[in-house]
Design a protein around this motif. Structure first.
Motif, mmCIF file in Angstrom:
data_model
loop_
_atom_site.group_PDB
_atom_site.id
_atom_site.type_symbol
_atom_site.label_atom_id
_atom_site.label_comp_id
_atom_site.label_asym_id
_atom_site.label_seq_id
_atom_site.Cartn_x
_atom_site.Cartn_y
_atom_site.Cartn_z
ATOM 1 N N GLU A 16 19.557 75.308 125.972
ATOM 2 C CA GLU A 16 20.245 75.240 127.262
ATOM 3 C C GLU A 16 19.202 75.200 128.366
ATOM 4 N N MET A 17 19.344 74.244 129.257
ATOM 5 C CA MET A 17 18.427 74.126 130.384
ATOM 6 C C MET A 17 18.560 75.342 131.296
ATOM 7 N N ASP A 18 17.424 75.904 131.717
ATOM 8 C CA ASP A 18 17.456 77.047 132.632
ATOM 9 C C ASP A 18 17.099 76.605 134.055
ATOM 10 N N GLU A 19 15.850 76.228 134.280
ATOM 11 C CA GLU A 19 15.417 75.856 135.631
ATOM 12 C C GLU A 19 14.136 75.044 135.538
ATOM 13 N N VAL A 40 13.015 83.084 128.249
ATOM 14 C CA VAL A 40 13.034 81.620 128.260
ATOM 15 C C VAL A 40 11.742 81.058 127.672
ATOM 16 N N CYS A 41 11.855 79.887 127.065
ATOM 17 C CA CYS A 41 10.682 79.104 126.681
ATOM 18 C C CYS A 41 10.352 78.148 127.827
ATOM 19 N N GLY A 42 9.157 77.597 127.827
ATOM 20 C CA GLY A 42 8.802 76.713 128.931
ATOM 21 C C GLY A 42 7.822 75.628 128.554
ATOM 22 N N PHE A 88 2.021 70.797 139.043
ATOM 23 C CA PHE A 88 2.684 70.646 137.753
ATOM 24 C C PHE A 88 4.185 70.935 137.868
ATOM 25 N N ILE A 89 4.896 70.536 136.826
ATOM 26 C CA ILE A 89 6.305 70.885 136.666
ATOM 27 C C ILE A 89 6.392 71.989 135.615
ATOM 28 N N LEU A 90 7.098 73.065 135.942
ATOM 29 C CA LEU A 90 7.375 74.128 134.982
ATOM 30 C C LEU A 90 8.863 74.057 134.637
ATOM 31 N N LEU A 91 9.137 73.768 133.373
ATOM 32 C CA LEU A 91 10.518 73.580 132.928
ATOM 33 C C LEU A 91 10.890 74.680 131.941
ATOM 34 N N HIS A 92 11.864 75.504 132.294
ATOM 35 C CA HIS A 92 12.310 76.606 131.445
ATOM 36 C C HIS A 92 13.623 76.247 130.740
ATOM 37 N N TYR A 93 13.704 76.644 129.477
ATOM 38 C CA TYR A 93 14.960 76.464 128.742
ATOM 39 C C TYR A 93 15.211 77.691 127.873
ATOM 40 N N ARG A 94 16.470 77.884 127.498
ATOM 41 C CA ARG A 94 16.860 79.012 126.661
ATOM 42 C C ARG A 94 17.207 78.541 125.252
ATOM 43 N N VAL A 95 16.845 79.358 124.279
ATOM 44 C CA VAL A 95 17.232 79.116 122.893
ATOM 45 C C VAL A 95 18.376 80.079 122.583
ATOM 46 N N LEU A 96 19.575 79.534 122.381
ATOM 47 C CA LEU A 96 20.762 80.362 122.186
ATOM 48 C C LEU A 96 20.952 80.720 120.716
#
Length: 276
Positions: A16-19, A40-42, A88-96
């Motif tokens: 799931e996308m976080d931010e 979150v992973c990133g 840079f771009i920091l992209l966080h996502y969640r592993v459900l």
């Protein structure tokens, strides 16, 4: 780390996308003994400049084309290296619904190396993600999730392609060199000399491989980079000019208007979308 096993983990995971954040850090900045964000992973996706990240005692030098992944709560130190701003771009996502295992995605840190053209495609997807996350409604939640999976799929497809092509052919090395030294405004003869080729031989071989004379290719890359900076950042015209190798902002403005039909300041007003 076995890439096929890692791809399989992503294929089975519920993500799931976080931010996503667009971040600029001045040269000389350093942060020690912190941890990555909780829960979150990133992905760290470099745009400009260089930085040294130390994740769980492993060093990673990051620059455009080298993308870092890290899980939550990992020991982290980071330092901007060189004289340039680190962007840079920091992209966080969640592993459900992920089980706590040693081989979980939550415990993975690794890098993916890309060619310049591949980096451009990845940046397009991150741009779409950042556009979508500004919107509201369930359909935008779905679209960002789809884009997240597309980003991950592209990263591993490109990584596999890059590994299959190594060692790089001379043209890939030349293109990478041009992208990494755009600010230096190198002449065609200087690039040819760096690769120990005569000017005419270099120009002929370059055009045969890319379909463009080297001077035209460099100008196209400069123009494309300028458009990115004008639309995605709040940098001044002088700074954008410097970033693409023009010390004279007036010369840059004339080139930009001649190529696009619009002055860089007007382009920024019409197409700028940086929310920061």
């Amino acid at each position: 780390m076995n890439q096929n096993n890692l791809v399989l983990k992503y294929a089975k995971a519920n993500l799931e996308m976080d931010e996503a954040y667009h971040i600029c850090v001045p040269p000389g900045s350093r942060v020690d003994a912190v941890t990555t964000m909780q829960g979150v992973c990133g992905f760290v996706i470099p745009i400009h400049g260089k930085a040294l990240f130390k994740v769980c005692n492993e060093n990673y030098e990051l620059k455009r084309g080298t993308i870092l992944h890290a899980g939550p709560d990992m020991n982290l130190s980071k330092e901007v290296i060189g004289e340039e701003e680190w962007e840079f771009i920091l992209l966080h996502y969640r592993v459900l619904q992920e089980e706590e295992r040693i081989d979980s995605l939550l415990n993975m840190h690794y890098i993916i190396n890309l060619f310049p053209s591949q980096s451009e495609e990845i940046m397009k997807i991150t741009d779409y993600i950042m556009d979508q996350q500004k919107q509201y409604g369930t359909k935008y939640l779905l679209s960002t999730k789809i884009l997240l999976y597309e980003l991950i799929e592209k990263l591993f497809a490109f990584s596999e392609e890059s590994l299959a092509k190594k060692p790089m052919g001379w043209i890939e090395e030349v293109l990478l060199y041009i992208h990494e030294h755009l600010e230096d405004n190198l002449s065609v003869s200087e690039i040819a000399e760096h690769f120990k080729m005569g000017g005419k031989q270099f120009s002929y071989s370059f055009q045969k491989k890319t379909g463009l004379p080297p001077k035209r290719y460099i100008m196209d890359i400069q123009l494309k980079k300028a458009k990115e900076l004008l639309s995605e950042s709040s940098l001044s015209i002088a700074e954008v000019s410097r970033r693409i190798g023009y010390e004279d902002a007036l010369h840059f403005s004339r080139m930009f208007k001649r190529s696009t039909g619009i002055a860089p300041s007007a382009f920024h007003r019409h197409f700028g979308k940086n929310p920061y």
